[in-house]
Design an enzyme around this catalytic site. Structure first.
Site, short mmCIF file in Angstrom:
data_model
loop_
_atom_site.label_atom_id
_atom_site.label_comp_id
_atom_site.label_asym_id
_atom_site.label_seq_id
_atom_site.Cartn_x
_atom_site.Cartn_y
_atom_site.Cartn_z
N VAL A 65 16.09 -20.96 -8.07
CA VAL A 65 15.53 -20.01 -9.03
C VAL A 65 14.12 -19.65 -8.57
O VAL A 65 13.30 -20.54 -8.33
CB VAL A 65 15.49 -20.60 -10.45
CG1 VAL A 65 14.84 -19.61 -11.42
CG2 VAL A 65 16.89 -20.98 -10.92
N ASP A 119 9.58 -9.99 -18.41
CA ASP A 119 8.17 -9.61 -18.44
C ASP A 119 7.34 -10.86 -18.77
O ASP A 119 7.30 -11.30 -19.92
CB ASP A 119 7.94 -8.51 -19.47
CG ASP A 119 6.49 -8.03 -19.50
OD1 ASP A 119 5.66 -8.57 -18.74
OD2 ASP A 119 6.18 -7.12 -20.30
N ASN A 146 6.56 -19.04 -8.89
CA ASN A 146 5.67 -18.19 -8.09
C ASN A 146 4.92 -17.17 -8.92
O ASN A 146 3.84 -16.72 -8.52
CB ASN A 146 6.50 -17.47 -7.02
CG ASN A 146 5.71 -16.39 -6.32
OD1 ASN A 146 4.82 -16.67 -5.52
ND2 ASN A 146 6.01 -15.13 -6.65
N TYR A 220 -9.02 -17.48 -14.16
CA TYR A 220 -7.98 -17.71 -13.16
C TYR A 220 -8.14 -19.09 -12.52
O TYR A 220 -7.17 -19.84 -12.37
CB TYR A 220 -8.05 -16.63 -12.09
CG TYR A 220 -7.12 -16.86 -10.92
CD1 TYR A 220 -5.76 -16.57 -11.02
CD2 TYR A 220 -7.61 -17.36 -9.71
CE1 TYR A 220 -4.91 -16.79 -9.95
CE2 TYR A 220 -6.76 -17.58 -8.64
CZ TYR A 220 -5.42 -17.29 -8.76
OH TYR A 220 -4.58 -17.51 -7.69
N LYS A 224 -5.34 -22.23 -12.66
CA LYS A 224 -4.74 -22.84 -11.48
C LYS A 224 -5.10 -24.33 -11.38
O LYS A 224 -4.30 -25.14 -10.91
CB LYS A 224 -5.17 -22.10 -10.22
CG LYS A 224 -4.54 -20.72 -10.07
CD LYS A 224 -3.02 -20.81 -9.92
CE LYS A 224 -2.38 -19.47 -9.65
NZ LYS A 224 -0.92 -19.56 -9.43
N VAL A 253 -3.51 -14.77 1.10
CA VAL A 253 -2.29 -14.30 1.76
C VAL A 253 -2.23 -12.80 1.53
O VAL A 253 -2.61 -12.32 0.45
CB VAL A 253 -1.04 -14.99 1.17
CG1 VAL A 253 0.24 -14.44 1.82
CG2 VAL A 253 -1.13 -16.50 1.34
N SER A 255 -1.08 -9.69 0.10
CA SER A 255 -0.21 -9.44 -1.05
C SER A 255 -0.87 -8.43 -1.97
O SER A 255 -2.05 -8.09 -1.82
CB SER A 255 0.05 -10.74 -1.83
OG SER A 255 -1.14 -11.21 -2.43
#
Length: 346
Positions: A65, A119, A146, A220, A224, A253, A255
């Site tokens: 998943v 969502d 993710n 943020y 994390k 990365v 993105s």
């Protein structure tokens, strides 16, 4: 010399010797553990072969998943897990993107897929029920948490918009926890039915922003950092059930979230980053000091290990560097936005 003075001198000598031996012991211990950590780092990154995902049920009809699967890193997780022989449940907001990716995966890798439009900014029980309904009858062995969100640009905490603050906490924390609550029991059941001949795996995306307290990304960064403690605690709980749990720490990365398009030695593209994650699953790599944690991409790993073993992640020096860097990024972003607005006006 009196008897008292003689006894005192012997006593002082013994104390001094004990202190010297104690210091030597601590020094040898520190040098030994550091040397072993360096060795383990290098072996994890450059010596050991890639992890065989048959241990997680690859090519045995098992399922993975993946959340946030429609773009970037999440999309790459879906492709690479499928390439290793796992069927894939794709979860993201845009159904049309998911359906296109699912078709590509089924055609290229000859595995099965399921798609769930979700969502993540809405903490809705019906959404979690939809996920549980889909996965409850599937032999799931892998979950990749993710999905995530950061600030649109670096911003002081006191100026952070309420919606952005709420979305970050909801997506990065609440949604991650509740999806794990829905999927982890299914993984445990699958492992139990196989008499632990296969293992489970839960990967959750962390960040250098959580490793290092980051001014101008305070919300943020905190979200994390929370995942670090939660994931490590969860690893202890699920280990007896045959499930490996790891927080995956990354630097930048290429993105949509990072807004970086060009890759470099220190900024990999999603394909190279995800390859490093899956090839080293279950190993610590750059996170040698942390339980149930990995920093898998080689330059990120060396950076992480270096910071942990020099200034430290919570040091004033590291905080000051982060402050200066993100303040500069904010200034440049605001100037760019001002130029764009001026162009529109003209």
């Amino acid at each position: 010399m009196s008897l008292c003075q003689f006894v005192s001198s012997i006593s002082d000598c013994r104390i001094t010797q004990a202190l010297i031996y104690g210091v030597l012991f601590v020094g040898v211990y520190k040098i030994t553990t550091f040397t072993l950590s360096v060795g383990s780092l290098l072996v994890d990154l450059f010596v050991l072969p890639a992890v065989d995902f048959k241990k997680y049920g690859a090519k045995q009809g098992k399922w993975a998943v993946v959340t946030g699967a429609s773009d970037g890193i999440g999309k790459e997780y879906a492709y690479q897990l499928a390439s290793r022989g796992l069927n894939v449940v794709l979860i993201s907001r845009t159904l049309s993107k998911l359906e296109l990716i699912a078709t590509e995966i089924e055609t290229k890798y000859k595995v099965s897929t399921e798609v769930i439009a979700f969502d993540a900014s809405t903490d809705n029980d019906a959404n979690y029920a939809k996920i549980l309904h889909t996965v409850s009858n599937l032999p799931v062995t892998v979950l990749v948490n993710n999905v995530g969100q950061s600030h649109s640009i670096p911003v002081p905490f006191l100026e952070t918009e309420d919606k952005e603050l709420r979305d970050i906490i909801t997506i990065n924390n609440t949604v991650t926890l509740k999806i794990t609550q829905a999927v982890a029991p299914v993984i445990a059941d699958t492992v139990a039915k196989e008499n632990k001949k296969v293992k489970g795996l839960i990967l959750t995306m962390g960040s250098f922003g959580g490793l290092l307290p980051t001014p101008y990304l305070a919300t943020y960064s905190g979200s994390k950092s929370f995942l670090q403690a939660w994931s490590s605690a969860l690893a202890g709980e699920l280990k007896p059930q045959g499930i490996d749990v790891q927080l995956v720490i990354s630097y930048l990365v290429t993105s949509a979230m990072s807004k970086i398009r060009r890759s470099s030695a220190s900024i990999p593209n999603p394909k190279n980053f995800v390859t490093s994650v899956l090839n080293t699953a279950g190993r610590r790599c750059g996170a040698q000091e942390r339980f149930a944690t990995t920093t898998p991409y080689w330059t990120h790993a060396l950076m992480h290990f270096g910071i942990e073993n020099t200034v430290g992640v919570y040091s004033k020096f590291a905080n000051s560097l982060n402050f200066s860097m993100h303040k500069s990024i904010r200034v440049r972003a605001l100037k760019k936005a001002a130029r764009a607005n001026a162009t529109k006006t003209d």
